[in-house]
Design a protein around this motif. Structure first.
Motif, PDB file in Angstrom:
ATOM      1  N   UNK A  25       0.923  -1.335  -0.020  1.00  0.00           N
ATOM      2  CA  UNK A  25      -0.167  -0.250   0.047  1.00  0.00           C
ATOM      3  C   UNK A  25       0.862   1.256   0.108  1.00  0.00           C
ATOM      4  N   UNK A  26       0.410   2.273  -0.918  1.00  0.00           N
ATOM      5  CA  UNK A  26       1.251   3.652  -0.726  1.00  0.00           C
ATOM      6  C   UNK A  26       1.323   4.166   0.445  1.00  0.00           C
ATOM      7  N   UNK A  27       2.137   4.454   1.130  1.00  0.00           N
ATOM      8  CA  UNK A  27       2.218   5.730   2.519  1.00  0.00           C
ATOM      9  C   UNK A  27       2.717   6.990   1.886  1.00  0.00           C
ATOM     10  N   UNK A  28       1.917   7.877   1.862  1.00  0.00           N
ATOM     11  CA  UNK A  28       2.197   9.272   1.428  1.00  0.00           C
ATOM     12  C   UNK A  28       3.166   9.865   2.543  1.00  0.00           C
ATOM     13  N   UNK A  29       4.212  10.368   2.061  1.00  0.00           N
ATOM     14  CA  UNK A  29       5.363  11.060   2.983  1.00  0.00           C
ATOM     15  C   UNK A  29       4.424  12.006   3.835  1.00  0.00           C
ATOM     16  N   UNK A  30       5.084  12.027   5.182  1.00  0.00           N
ATOM     17  CA  UNK A  30       4.545  13.031   6.140  1.00  0.00           C
ATOM     18  C   UNK A  30       4.276  14.372   5.740  1.00  0.00           C
ATOM     19  N   UNK A  31       5.310  15.261   4.968  1.00  0.00           N
ATOM     20  CA  UNK A  31       5.156  16.547   4.687  1.00  0.00           C
ATOM     21  C   UNK A  31       4.055  16.628   3.752  1.00  0.00           C
ATOM     22  N   UNK A  32       3.892  15.817   2.719  1.00  0.00           N
ATOM     23  CA  UNK A  32       3.095  15.797   1.497  1.00  0.00           C
ATOM     24  C   UNK A  32       1.885  15.747   2.214  1.00  0.00           C
ATOM     25  N   UNK A  33       1.608  14.743   3.064  1.00  0.00           N
ATOM     26  CA  UNK A  33      -0.004  14.558   3.687  1.00  0.00           C
ATOM     27  C   UNK A  33      -0.156  15.971   4.549  1.00  0.00           C
ATOM     28  N   UNK A  34       0.660  16.257   5.048  1.00  0.00           N
ATOM     29  CA  UNK A  34       0.399  17.790   6.101  1.00  0.00           C
ATOM     30  C   UNK A  34       0.151  18.841   5.213  1.00  0.00           C
ATOM     31  N   UNK A  35       0.900  19.047   3.965  1.00  0.00           N
ATOM     32  CA  UNK A  35       0.645  19.863   3.120  1.00  0.00           C
ATOM     33  C   UNK A  35      -0.833  19.892   2.584  1.00  0.00           C
ATOM     34  N   UNK A  36      -1.194  18.678   2.132  1.00  0.00           N
ATOM     35  CA  UNK A  36      -2.590  18.480   1.690  1.00  0.00           C
ATOM     36  C   UNK A  36      -3.563  18.992   2.772  1.00  0.00           C
ATOM     37  N   UNK A  37      -3.357  18.521   3.951  1.00  0.00           N
ATOM     38  CA  UNK A  37      -4.215  18.953   5.365  1.00  0.00           C
ATOM     39  C   UNK A  37      -4.309  20.439   5.495  1.00  0.00           C
ATOM     40  N   UNK A  38      -3.176  20.965   5.234  1.00  0.00           N
ATOM     41  CA  UNK A  38      -3.092  22.492   5.254  1.00  0.00           C
ATOM     42  C   UNK A  38      -3.960  23.086   4.376  1.00  0.00           C
ATOM     43  N   UNK A  39      -3.975  22.618   3.054  1.00  0.00           N
ATOM     44  CA  UNK A  39      -4.507  23.353   1.986  1.00  0.00           C
ATOM     45  C   UNK A  39      -6.050  23.177   2.246  1.00  0.00           C
ATOM     46  N   UNK A  40      -6.356  21.996   2.645  1.00  0.00           N
ATOM     47  CA  UNK A  40      -7.852  21.853   2.912  1.00  0.00           C
ATOM     48  C   UNK A  40      -8.452  22.495   4.011  1.00  0.00           C
ATOM     49  N   UNK A  41      -7.462  22.579   5.055  1.00  0.00           N
ATOM     50  CA  UNK A  41      -7.951  23.403   6.314  1.00  0.00           C
ATOM     51  C   UNK A  41      -8.096  25.118   6.142  1.00  0.00           C
ATOM     52  N   UNK A  42      -7.281  25.553   5.033  1.00  0.00           N
ATOM     53  CA  UNK A  42      -7.226  26.788   4.492  1.00  0.00           C
ATOM     54  C   UNK A  42      -8.403  26.958   3.769  1.00  0.00           C
ATOM     55  N   UNK A  43      -8.720  26.025   3.062  1.00  0.00           N
ATOM     56  CA  UNK A  43      -9.933  26.282   2.038  1.00  0.00           C
ATOM     57  C   UNK A  43     -11.377  26.514   3.153  1.00  0.00           C
ATOM     58  N   UNK A  44     -11.217  25.846   4.286  1.00  0.00           N
ATOM     59  CA  UNK A  44     -12.318  25.755   5.078  1.00  0.00           C
ATOM     60  C   UNK A  44     -13.830  24.822   4.419  1.00  0.00           C
ATOM     61  N   UNK A  45     -13.229  23.672   4.098  1.00  0.00           N
ATOM     62  CA  UNK A  45     -14.200  22.589   3.511  1.00  0.00           C
ATOM     63  C   UNK A  45     -14.781  22.203   4.788  1.00  0.00           C
ATOM     64  N   UNK A  46     -15.927  21.495   4.359  1.00  0.00           N
ATOM     65  CA  UNK A  46     -16.959  20.995   5.728  1.00  0.00           C
ATOM     66  C   UNK A  46     -17.931  22.017   6.085  1.00  0.00           C
TER      67      UNK A  46
END
Length: 162
Positions: free
Chosen positions: A32-53
Motif C-alpha cells: 500500500x502506498x504511504x504518503x510522506x508526512x510532509x506531503x500529507x500535512x501540506x494536503x491537510x493544510x490546503x484543505x484547512x485553509x479552504x475551510x471545507x466541511x
C-alpha cells in the motif's frame, strides 16, 4: 568540432534496484502506498485553509513559519442541544515525526469537562489509522461532545483556559 551536430544522448534507464531506495519508503506493508508526512500535512493544510466541511471544525498551522508543520491549532464549535452549544473550543495539535502513522498529540486549551479528556485538557485518541486526518479527528471530538455521557456535564465558565 565546429559544424558537426551532436547526436542526442540515449535516455538513462532505471532498474528497480536503482530506484528501490527512493520508492520503498513510500510503500507500507502489503504494497500500500504511504504518503510522506510532509506531503500529507501540506494536503491537510490546503484543505484547512479552504475551510471545507460545514464550518463546525477548523484547523491550521499555529505559526506560518513552522516549516516542519508540527504545531497546529484547531477550533470546534460546540454541538447544539448540549452544554457545549454556542461555545468555541480551541485545541493545540502536535504532529510528530511519525504522523500520520501515529496520531498527533491533542490538547484542549479551552477548559472542558468530558470523557476522554484529562485534567490538563489532554485527549486520549482512540481508533486512529494512517488514513485519519486532522479534520476527521476534530469532527470525532465534536461528535463525542454530543454523546449522552458528555452532553449535560457541568462545564467551567465560558472562556476558562487550562
Amino acid at each position: 568540432r565546429r559544424g558537426e551536430t551532436k547526436k542526442p544522448r540515449p535516455l538513462s534507464r532505471f532498474s528497480a534496484g536503482r530506484l528501490a531506495h527512493v520508492v520503498s519508503p513510500m510503500f507500507g506493508s502489503g504494497g500500500a502506498v504511504t504518503v510522506p508526512r510532509n506531503f500529507r500535512l501540506l494536503e491537510e493544510l490546503e484543505k484547512g485553509e479552504k475551510g471545507v466541511g460545514d464550518g463546525t471544525v477548523s484547523y491550521g498551522l499555529s505559526d506560518s513559519e513552522d516549516i516542519l508543520m508540527s504545531h497546529w491549532t484547531g477550533t470546534i464549535i460546540g454541538p447544539p442541544g448540549t452544554v457545549f452549544d454556542c461555545r468555541i473550543y480551541t485545541l493545540q495539535i502536535e504532529c510528530g515525526e511519525r504522523y500520520p502513522q501515529e496520531p498527533p498529540q491533542v490538547r484542549f486549551l479551552t477548559s472542558v469537562v468530558m470523557s476522554g479528556v484529562d485534567g490538563n485538557g489532554n485527549i486520549a485518541i482512540e481508533n486512529w489509522t494512517g488514513r485519519s486526518t486532522l479534520e476527521s479527528l476534530l469532527t470525532d471530538i465534536r461528535r463525542q461532545m454530543a454523546l449522552p455521557c458528555n452532553r449535560k456535564l457541568p462545564q467551567p465558565p465560558e472562556g476558562t483556559m487550562y
